[in-house]
Write a protein that holds these residues in place. Sequence first.
Motif, short mmCIF file in Angstrom:
data_model
loop_
_atom_site.label_atom_id
_atom_site.label_comp_id
_atom_site.label_asym_id
_atom_site.label_seq_id
_atom_site.Cartn_x
_atom_site.Cartn_y
_atom_site.Cartn_z
N LYS A 54 53.30 -24.68 -60.07
CA LYS A 54 52.03 -24.89 -59.37
C LYS A 54 51.08 -23.72 -59.62
N ASN A 55 51.60 -22.50 -59.51
CA ASN A 55 50.77 -21.32 -59.75
C ASN A 55 50.29 -21.26 -61.19
N ARG A 56 51.16 -21.61 -62.13
CA ARG A 56 50.79 -21.59 -63.54
C ARG A 56 49.62 -22.54 -63.80
N ASP A 57 49.69 -23.74 -63.23
CA ASP A 57 48.61 -24.72 -63.42
C ASP A 57 47.29 -24.21 -62.85
N VAL A 58 47.35 -23.60 -61.68
CA VAL A 58 46.13 -23.07 -61.06
C VAL A 58 45.57 -21.93 -61.90
N LEU A 59 46.44 -21.03 -62.36
CA LEU A 59 45.98 -19.90 -63.17
C LEU A 59 45.37 -20.37 -64.49
N ILE A 60 45.94 -21.39 -65.10
CA ILE A 60 45.38 -21.93 -66.34
C ILE A 60 43.98 -22.46 -66.08
N ARG A 61 43.81 -23.19 -64.97
CA ARG A 61 42.47 -23.71 -64.65
C ARG A 61 41.48 -22.59 -64.39
N ILE A 62 41.92 -21.53 -63.71
CA ILE A 62 41.03 -20.40 -63.42
C ILE A 62 40.60 -19.72 -64.71
N VAL A 63 41.55 -19.45 -65.60
CA VAL A 63 41.23 -18.79 -66.87
C VAL A 63 40.32 -19.67 -67.71
N ASP A 64 40.59 -20.96 -67.76
CA ASP A 64 39.72 -21.87 -68.52
C ASP A 64 38.31 -21.88 -67.95
N ASP A 65 38.20 -21.86 -66.63
CA ASP A 65 36.88 -21.84 -65.99
C ASP A 65 36.13 -20.55 -66.31
N ILE A 66 36.83 -19.43 -66.27
CA ILE A 66 36.19 -18.14 -66.60
C ILE A 66 35.71 -18.14 -68.04
N LYS A 67 36.56 -18.61 -68.95
CA LYS A 67 36.16 -18.64 -70.35
C LYS A 67 34.97 -19.58 -70.57
N ALA A 68 34.95 -20.71 -69.88
CA ALA A 68 33.83 -21.63 -70.01
C ALA A 68 32.54 -21.00 -69.50
N ARG A 69 32.64 -20.27 -68.40
CA ARG A 69 31.44 -19.61 -67.86
C ARG A 69 30.92 -18.55 -68.81
N VAL A 70 31.81 -17.77 -69.40
CA VAL A 70 31.39 -16.74 -70.36
C VAL A 70 30.77 -17.40 -71.58
N THR A 71 31.37 -18.50 -72.04
CA THR A 71 30.83 -19.21 -73.20
C THR A 71 29.46 -19.78 -72.88
N ARG A 72 29.31 -20.37 -71.69
CA ARG A 72 28.00 -20.92 -71.29
C ARG A 72 26.96 -19.82 -71.22
N ALA A 73 27.33 -18.69 -70.63
CA ALA A 73 26.37 -17.59 -70.52
C ALA A 73 25.97 -17.08 -71.89
N SER A 74 26.93 -17.01 -72.81
CA SER A 74 26.63 -16.57 -74.17
C SER A 74 25.71 -17.56 -74.88
N SER A 75 25.98 -18.85 -74.70
CA SER A 75 25.13 -19.85 -75.35
C SER A 75 23.73 -19.86 -74.74
N ASP A 76 23.62 -19.60 -73.43
CA ASP A 76 22.30 -19.50 -72.80
C ASP A 76 21.52 -18.33 -73.39
N GLU A 77 22.21 -17.22 -73.63
CA GLU A 77 21.55 -16.07 -74.23
C GLU A 77 21.13 -16.36 -75.66
#
Length: 117
Positions: A54-77
């Motif tokens: 359960k923790n692994r699944d949550v951590l994977i989602r958190i890391v994926d969300d962080i990476k998506a946010r960084v990618t979005r911010a980079s593409s916005d720039e």
Amino acid sequence: SEKVGSDAAATAATDDDNFNYKKLRDRIRCYYKTHVQNSKKRLITLLKNPTRPKNRDVLIRIVDDIKARVTRASSDEDDDDAEGGSSDNGSWDKLSPNGKAALRRLEEQERRMGFVA
């Protein structure tokens, strides 16, 4: 803010007619402070036991969300650069040293646990 005050008065969320915005502000601040503290405790628990399914699944989602946010911010720039805006070498440069270290640790942990090829 007047609507919040009138709604509070209408629903009897006030203490005897002694309603004021300072008390309301303090209650809202306390609510969010507690929410953030509980979220931090939950994250610490997740990180202490990352191999539980359960923790692994949550951590994977958190890391994926962080990476998506960084990618979005980079593409916005990048879009800003194309439109003549200014850029400061991407979102990585905006992260604090602690933020960079945390992201590196997460990526290293992903590699060790086999989440990333």
